[in-house]
Design a protein around this motif. Structure first.
Motif, PDB file in Angstrom:
ATOM      1  N   LEU A  16     -25.120   7.218  22.935  1.00 37.69           N
ATOM      2  CA  LEU A  16     -23.659   6.770  23.062  1.00 37.69           C
ATOM      3  C   LEU A  16     -23.738   5.414  23.966  1.00 37.69           C
ATOM      4  CD1 LEU A  16     -21.804  10.055  23.854  1.00 37.69           C
ATOM      5  CD2 LEU A  16     -21.431   8.321  22.037  1.00 37.69           C
ATOM      6  N   GLU A  17     -24.730   5.020  24.835  1.00 44.59           N
ATOM      7  CA  GLU A  17     -25.105   3.976  25.473  1.00 44.59           C
ATOM      8  C   GLU A  17     -25.378   2.870  24.773  1.00 44.59           C
ATOM      9  OE1 GLU A  17     -27.327   4.498  28.838  1.00 44.59           O
ATOM     10  OE2 GLU A  17     -25.854   4.708  30.076  1.00 44.59           O
ATOM     11  N   LYS A  18     -26.318   3.061  23.813  1.00 44.91           N
ATOM     12  CA  LYS A  18     -26.531   2.231  22.786  1.00 44.91           C
ATOM     13  C   LYS A  18     -25.665   1.646  21.881  1.00 44.91           C
ATOM     14  CE  LYS A  18     -31.451   3.314  23.110  1.00 44.91           C
ATOM     15  NZ  LYS A  18     -32.753   3.879  22.498  1.00 44.91           N
ATOM     16  N   TRP A  19     -24.515   2.693  21.609  1.00 48.16           N
ATOM     17  CA  TRP A  19     -23.661   2.297  20.813  1.00 48.16           C
ATOM     18  C   TRP A  19     -22.554   1.625  21.729  1.00 48.16           C
ATOM     19  CZ3 TRP A  19     -22.559   7.752  18.314  1.00 48.16           C
ATOM     20  CH2 TRP A  19     -23.544   7.908  17.080  1.00 48.16           C
ATOM     21  N   ALA A  67     -28.973  10.231  13.323  1.00 48.34           N
ATOM     22  CA  ALA A  67     -29.829  10.610  12.479  1.00 48.34           C
ATOM     23  C   ALA A  67     -29.414   9.944  10.989  1.00 48.34           C
ATOM     24  CB  ALA A  67     -29.950  12.263  12.191  1.00 48.34           C
ATOM     25  N   VAL A  68     -28.028  10.160  10.506  1.00 48.60           N
ATOM     26  CA  VAL A  68     -27.630   9.450   9.536  1.00 48.60           C
ATOM     27  C   VAL A  68     -27.851   7.936   9.419  1.00 48.60           C
ATOM     28  CG1 VAL A  68     -25.410   9.292   8.165  1.00 48.60           C
ATOM     29  CG2 VAL A  68     -25.973  11.426   8.750  1.00 48.60           C
ATOM     30  N   LEU A  69     -27.248   7.315  10.612  1.00 51.92           N
ATOM     31  CA  LEU A  69     -27.287   5.993  10.728  1.00 51.92           C
ATOM     32  C   LEU A  69     -28.845   5.428  10.487  1.00 51.92           C
ATOM     33  CD1 LEU A  69     -24.894   5.243  13.424  1.00 51.92           C
ATOM     34  CD2 LEU A  69     -24.687   5.003  11.071  1.00 51.92           C
ATOM     35  N   ARG A  70     -29.923   6.195  11.005  1.00 51.01           N
ATOM     36  CA  ARG A  70     -31.240   5.702  11.019  1.00 51.01           C
ATOM     37  C   ARG A  70     -31.534   5.942   9.537  1.00 51.01           C
ATOM     38  NH1 ARG A  70     -35.048   6.811  15.680  1.00 51.01           N
ATOM     39  NH2 ARG A  70     -36.407   6.332  13.723  1.00 51.01           N
ATOM     40  N   PRO A  76     -31.861  -2.239  13.643  1.00 52.46           N
ATOM     41  CA  PRO A  76     -31.415  -1.552  14.636  1.00 52.46           C
ATOM     42  C   PRO A  76     -29.807  -1.889  14.808  1.00 52.46           C
ATOM     43  CG  PRO A  76     -33.458  -2.108  15.254  1.00 52.46           C
ATOM     44  CD  PRO A  76     -33.305  -2.713  13.719  1.00 52.46           C
ATOM     45  N   GLU A  77     -29.706  -3.083  14.464  1.00 54.69           N
ATOM     46  CA  GLU A  77     -28.530  -3.769  14.707  1.00 54.69           C
ATOM     47  C   GLU A  77     -27.162  -2.895  14.082  1.00 54.69           C
ATOM     48  OE1 GLU A  77     -30.808  -5.860  13.423  1.00 54.69           O
ATOM     49  OE2 GLU A  77     -31.224  -6.645  15.221  1.00 54.69           O
ATOM     50  N   ASN A  78     -27.468  -2.330  12.995  1.00 48.49           N
ATOM     51  CA  ASN A  78     -26.342  -1.397  12.188  1.00 48.49           C
ATOM     52  C   ASN A  78     -26.652  -0.024  12.751  1.00 48.49           C
ATOM     53  OD1 ASN A  78     -25.328  -3.444  10.544  1.00 48.49           O
ATOM     54  ND2 ASN A  78     -26.565  -3.001   8.924  1.00 48.49           N
ATOM     55  N   VAL A  79     -27.769   0.554  13.129  1.00 49.94           N
ATOM     56  CA  VAL A  79     -27.733   1.621  13.607  1.00 49.94           C
ATOM     57  C   VAL A  79     -27.230   1.861  15.067  1.00 49.94           C
ATOM     58  CG1 VAL A  79     -29.443   3.365  14.503  1.00 49.94           C
ATOM     59  CG2 VAL A  79     -30.113   2.169  12.605  1.00 49.94           C
ATOM     60  N   TYR A  80     -27.075   0.831  15.638  1.00 48.18           N
ATOM     61  CA  TYR A  80     -26.627   0.860  16.826  1.00 48.18           C
ATOM     62  C   TYR A  80     -24.888   0.118  17.090  1.00 48.18           C
ATOM     63  CZ  TYR A  80     -30.695   2.707  18.439  1.00 48.18           C
ATOM     64  OH  TYR A  80     -32.151   3.252  18.724  1.00 48.18           O
ATOM     65  N   GLY A  81     -24.678  -0.814  15.914  1.00 50.52           N
ATOM     66  CA  GLY A  81     -23.677  -1.518  16.093  1.00 50.52           C
ATOM     67  C   GLY A  81     -22.536  -0.940  15.235  1.00 50.52           C
TER      68      GLY A  81
END
Length: 124
Positions: A16-19, A67-70, A76-81
């Motif tokens: 959540l912090e990375k998001w 997990a889905v995003l990964r 990483p920009e999309n995984v976290y963004g």
């Protein structure tokens, strides 16, 4: 049933912090107190916390969305963004997935997970 689950909680807080979710929003999503949130961030190996089944399900949804995003995104920009991006899906209507999840109710979290799960090819 109450379970001790500091590892899963710590992982969910980190995600959540990375998001870019604020501590207040993260507490609302996970249904935890600010003190529990602070303890989870400290990574004290002796710390434990008792979580109820609702809180465990919330943690599970966050971990599964991550997990889905990964699986779906290579960068990483999309995984976290992606969770912080405006989305025109019917559920979001121009809002971000984080805005929906931050409403704090289990249905919003579940429905957000369902929309993400479809990205990997799941059929609902």
């Amino acid at each position: 049933m109450i379970k001790k689950a500091p590892i899963g909680l710590r992982a969910a807080v980190d995600i959540l912090e990375k998001w870019q979710e604020s501590s207040d929003q993260a507490c609302r999503i996970l249904r935890i107190s600010r003190s529990t949130y602070s303890w989870a961030k400290q990574r004290n190996p002796d710390w434990s916390v008792r979580l109820d089944s609702d809180q465990m399900q919330r943690i599970s949804f966050i971990l599964n969305i991550y997990a889905v995003l990964r699986l779906v995104f290579d960068n990483p920009e999309n995984v976290y963004g992606f969770p912080a991006m405006a989305n025109d899906n019917e559920l979001f209507n121009g809002r971000t997935p984080l805005e929906i999840m931050s409403q704090g109710d289990m249905i919003s979290l579940y429905e957000t997970f369902r929309r993400f799960d479809v990205l990997r090819g799941a059929q609902w």
